[in-house]
Design a protein around this motif. Structure first.
Motif, PDB file in Angstrom:
ATOM      1  N   PHE A 172       0.846  -1.193   0.000  1.00 44.25           N
ATOM      2  CA  PHE A 172       0.000   0.000   0.000  1.00 44.25           C
ATOM      3  C   PHE A 172       0.880   1.241   0.000  1.00 44.25           C
ATOM      4  CE2 PHE A 172      -1.896   3.521   2.276  1.00 44.25           C
ATOM      5  CZ  PHE A 172      -3.223   3.557   1.856  1.00 44.25           C
ATOM      6  N   GLN A 173       0.548   2.185  -0.858  1.00 44.62           N
ATOM      7  CA  GLN A 173       1.263   3.467  -0.837  1.00 44.62           C
ATOM      8  C   GLN A 173       0.261   4.604  -0.934  1.00 44.62           C
ATOM      9  OE1 GLN A 173       5.318   4.728  -2.333  1.00 44.62           O
ATOM     10  NE2 GLN A 173       4.089   5.096  -4.147  1.00 44.62           N
ATOM     11  N   LEU A 174       0.321   5.524   0.007  1.00 40.30           N
ATOM     12  CA  LEU A 174      -0.525   6.709  -0.007  1.00 40.30           C
ATOM     13  C   LEU A 174      -0.141   7.592  -1.194  1.00 40.30           C
ATOM     14  CD1 LEU A 174      -2.680   8.266   1.680  1.00 40.30           C
ATOM     15  CD2 LEU A 174      -0.786   9.423   2.807  1.00 40.30           C
ATOM     16  N   GLY A 175      -1.147   8.118  -1.884  1.00 44.92           N
ATOM     17  CA  GLY A 175      -0.872   8.839  -3.128  1.00 44.92           C
ATOM     18  C   GLY A 175      -0.511  10.296  -3.006  1.00 44.92           C
ATOM     19  N   HIS A 176       0.344  10.637  -2.081  1.00 41.00           N
ATOM     20  CA  HIS A 176       0.844  12.015  -1.994  1.00 41.00           C
ATOM     21  C   HIS A 176       2.245  12.058  -2.586  1.00 41.00           C
ATOM     22  CE1 HIS A 176      -2.479  13.826   0.034  1.00 41.00           C
ATOM     23  NE2 HIS A 176      -2.394  13.069   1.107  1.00 41.00           N
ATOM     24  N   GLN A 177       2.299  12.404  -3.876  1.00 39.78           N
ATOM     25  CA  GLN A 177       3.542  12.268  -4.631  1.00 39.78           C
ATOM     26  C   GLN A 177       4.620  13.278  -4.264  1.00 39.78           C
ATOM     27  OE1 GLN A 177       0.575  13.067  -5.875  1.00 39.78           O
ATOM     28  NE2 GLN A 177       0.701  14.860  -7.216  1.00 39.78           N
ATOM     29  N   GLN A 178       4.281  14.326  -3.508  1.00 37.64           N
ATOM     30  CA  GLN A 178       5.311  15.311  -3.173  1.00 37.64           C
ATOM     31  C   GLN A 178       6.436  14.714  -2.325  1.00 37.64           C
ATOM     32  OE1 GLN A 178       2.161  15.666  -1.908  1.00 37.64           O
ATOM     33  NE2 GLN A 178       2.275  15.897   0.308  1.00 37.64           N
ATOM     34  N   GLN A 231       8.297  12.554  -3.115  1.00 40.84           N
ATOM     35  CA  GLN A 231       9.417  12.227  -4.002  1.00 40.84           C
ATOM     36  C   GLN A 231      10.272  13.449  -4.324  1.00 40.84           C
ATOM     37  OE1 GLN A 231       9.882   9.068  -4.652  1.00 40.84           O
ATOM     38  NE2 GLN A 231       7.946   8.479  -3.707  1.00 40.84           N
ATOM     39  N   THR A 232       9.812  14.643  -3.989  1.00 39.09           N
ATOM     40  CA  THR A 232      10.535  15.845  -4.394  1.00 39.09           C
ATOM     41  C   THR A 232      11.694  16.150  -3.451  1.00 39.09           C
ATOM     42  OG1 THR A 232       9.095  17.349  -3.147  1.00 39.09           O
ATOM     43  CG2 THR A 232       8.423  16.790  -5.393  1.00 39.09           C
ATOM     44  N   GLN A 233      12.753  16.660  -4.015  1.00 42.27           N
ATOM     45  CA  GLN A 233      13.961  16.941  -3.254  1.00 42.27           C
ATOM     46  C   GLN A 233      13.744  18.019  -2.202  1.00 42.27           C
ATOM     47  OE1 GLN A 233      16.687  15.001  -3.608  1.00 42.27           O
ATOM     48  NE2 GLN A 233      17.429  16.043  -1.767  1.00 42.27           N
ATOM     49  N   SER A 234      12.788  18.923  -2.464  1.00 44.60           N
ATOM     50  CA  SER A 234      12.512  19.987  -1.495  1.00 44.60           C
ATOM     51  C   SER A 234      12.109  19.413  -0.141  1.00 44.60           C
ATOM     52  CB  SER A 234      11.396  20.901  -2.017  1.00 44.60           C
ATOM     53  OG  SER A 234      11.814  21.626  -3.136  1.00 44.60           O
ATOM     54  N   PHE A 235      11.253  18.383  -0.147  1.00 51.19           N
ATOM     55  CA  PHE A 235      10.771  17.810   1.107  1.00 51.19           C
ATOM     56  C   PHE A 235      11.816  16.912   1.757  1.00 51.19           C
ATOM     57  CE2 PHE A 235       6.965  19.166  -1.075  1.00 51.19           C
ATOM     58  CZ  PHE A 235       6.278  19.803  -0.059  1.00 51.19           C
ATOM     59  N   LEU A 281       7.312   9.407 -10.371  1.00 50.97           N
ATOM     60  CA  LEU A 281       8.329   8.928  -9.433  1.00 50.97           C
ATOM     61  C   LEU A 281       7.682   8.128  -8.301  1.00 50.97           C
ATOM     62  CD1 LEU A 281      10.524  12.156  -9.119  1.00 50.97           C
ATOM     63  CD2 LEU A 281      10.995  10.137 -10.501  1.00 50.97           C
ATOM     64  N   HIS A 282       6.511   8.581  -7.862  1.00 50.00           N
ATOM     65  CA  HIS A 282       5.804   7.922  -6.766  1.00 50.00           C
ATOM     66  C   HIS A 282       5.315   6.540  -7.198  1.00 50.00           C
ATOM     67  CE1 HIS A 282       4.458   8.427  -2.722  1.00 50.00           C
ATOM     68  NE2 HIS A 282       3.165   8.292  -2.999  1.00 50.00           N
ATOM     69  N   ILE A 283       4.768   6.450  -8.400  1.00 48.01           N
ATOM     70  CA  ILE A 283       4.300   5.169  -8.936  1.00 48.01           C
ATOM     71  C   ILE A 283       5.482   4.220  -9.156  1.00 48.01           C
ATOM     72  CG2 ILE A 283       3.223   4.052 -10.935  1.00 48.01           C
ATOM     73  CD1 ILE A 283       1.467   6.582 -11.185  1.00 48.01           C
ATOM     74  N   LYS A 284       6.593   4.778  -9.618  1.00 50.83           N
ATOM     75  CA  LYS A 284       7.797   3.970  -9.823  1.00 50.83           C
ATOM     76  C   LYS A 284       8.247   3.332  -8.513  1.00 50.83           C
ATOM     77  CE  LYS A 284      12.617   4.302 -11.375  1.00 50.83           C
ATOM     78  NZ  LYS A 284      13.679   5.211 -11.874  1.00 50.83           N
ATOM     79  N   GLU A 285       8.232   4.121  -7.439  1.00 49.11           N
ATOM     80  CA  GLU A 285       8.623   3.590  -6.132  1.00 49.11           C
ATOM     81  C   GLU A 285       7.673   2.478  -5.689  1.00 49.11           C
ATOM     82  OE1 GLU A 285       9.839   6.002  -2.377  1.00 49.11           O
ATOM     83  OE2 GLU A 285       7.731   5.458  -2.083  1.00 49.11           O
ATOM     84  N   TRP A 286       6.384   2.665  -5.916  1.00 47.86           N
ATOM     85  CA  TRP A 286       5.369   1.674  -5.529  1.00 47.86           C
ATOM     86  C   TRP A 286       5.556   0.373  -6.302  1.00 47.86           C
ATOM     87  CZ3 TRP A 286       0.428   0.658  -8.288  1.00 47.86           C
ATOM     88  CH2 TRP A 286      -0.431  -0.175  -7.564  1.00 47.86           C
ATOM     89  N   LEU A 287       5.733   0.474  -7.619  1.00 45.88           N
ATOM     90  CA  LEU A 287       5.940  -0.718  -8.441  1.00 45.88           C
ATOM     91  C   LEU A 287       7.228  -1.441  -8.059  1.00 45.88           C
ATOM     92  CD1 LEU A 287       4.848   0.646 -11.942  1.00 45.88           C
ATOM     93  CD2 LEU A 287       3.557  -0.870 -10.424  1.00 45.88           C
TER      94      LEU A 287
END
Length: 342
Positions: free
Chosen positions: A21-27, A29-33, A275-281
């Motif tokens: 399970f991965q929550l769909g908040h893709q931010q 993946q961003t370097q800022s966070f 990037l978020h989907i890539k991590e999930w897969l």
């Protein structure tokens, strides 16, 4: 999830099934966070005692006044499937296409847009569920038949929150998170984490200012090495990449400014969702961890539900983390799911 029953049921189902399970908040993946989390963990800001995040919108799209596609016949809508438990409600295109405006199907500012900002904060501070939440709001800018407020203020209390301090042990502990939202104004209020030693603007471009009364930076301020009027650190991931295009909508720009839409890799702009989907897969195929699993999803859902209940009842809502139970001030046996319905 729309209520407490669904929230607990989903968490249990994920844990018992072992699915990825991965929550769909893709931010996330961003370097800022990622950089913001490093700044906090290195105690650059000192003890963070107040956080202010916000939503500022002022157009029909941003206020969920969506197109109702009048050229498509009613027969194209599977109304029975859509209304679910709300049996007997006659077909209403307003409820179908503009569902976010109504408690029956949406969750208002507190369950909808707050979730994005809450994830921005929890992925940086990892503070979990608040001990208590108070809220207020009303319909002040879009009196068009909707029943969810269009102006909301939420205060979440974390009395045990502590990441580190530059002062003597025991002096500092606890934090308040304030969320302020309006669908009637676009003034860009900064999202700010405020600590004893410095403050950080949590946007796509990160900026850190030392506090004039900082303990950690006192000698450098005194010697003129640091000037509290100027940033001590700025991180802009887009310096080598493209800016947002000139035809993007105001809503797109709103999310982009918060660092929620894209990131930069090798000087090129990339879609954070990809990037978020890539991590999930990758997690599904290789068993690697995800950075927004079911525990984070549960924490955010509970926190947003607390804010919604506080808004609807006008009462303080509390969470007992040890027993995983919620309570509402002045209500002995509240029907939480009933209160969350339209």
């Amino acid at each position: 999830t729309h209520n407490l029953t669904e929230t607990f049921a989903l968490k249990k189902a994920v844990e018992e099934s072992g699915i990825v399970f991965q929550l769909g908040h893709q931010q996330r993946q961003t370097q800022s966070f990622v950089t913001a989390r490093e700044i906090v963990n290195k105690n650059v800001l000192g003890h963070i005692n107040l956080v202010q995040l916000n939503t500022n919108r002022n157009n029909d799209g941003g206020a969920w006044q969506y197109d109702m596609y009048e050229d498509h016949p009613d027969e194209s809508i599977d109304w029975k499937q859509y209304i679910g438990e709300y049996k007997g409600i006659p077909l209403d295109r307003e409820l179908f296409f503009r569902w976010r405006k109504y408690w029956k199907f949406g969750s208002g500012l507190t369950g909808d847009l707050l979730s994005h900002d809450y994830d921005r904060l929890i992925c940086v501070l990892e503070m979990g569920i608040p001990n208590s939440v108070s809220a207020s709001g009303g319909l002040y800018t879009h009196r068009d038949g909707r029943d969810v407020p269009d102006v909301v203020q939420v205060a979440m209390e974390f009395p045990e929150y502590f990441k580190g301090s530059s002062q003597e042990k025991g002096k500092e502990k606890g934090m308040t998170f304030l969320y302020s939202a309006t669908l009637g104004n676009t003034f860009k209020r900064q999202s700010v984490l405020m600590g004893h030693d410095a403050s950080m603007a949590l946007e796509q471009i990160l900026t850190v200012w030392a506090d004039a009364r900082s303990t950690r930076y006192a000698s450098m301020i005194k010697d003129g090495i640091i000037d509290p009027e100027y940033p001590i650190y700025t991180f802009n991931p887009s310096l080598m990449g493209e800016e947002i295009d000139a035809v993007s909508s105001a809503t797109t720009q709103y999310f982009a400014d918060k660092g929620l839409l894209f990131d930069y890799r090798g000087g090129k702009r990339v879609d954070s969702a990809h990037l978020h989907i890539k991590e999930w897969l990758h997690a599904i195929r290789n068993g690697t961890p995800v950075n927004a699993g079911i525990e984070v999803g549960f924490q955010e859902a509970i926190s947003c539900i607390m804010a919604t209940l506080a808004t609807k009842t006008g009462r303080r809502v509390s969470w007992d983390d040890a027993n995983q139970k919620m309570s509402i001030e002045g209500m002995a046996r509240p029907d939480f799911d009933g209160l969350l319905k339209g």
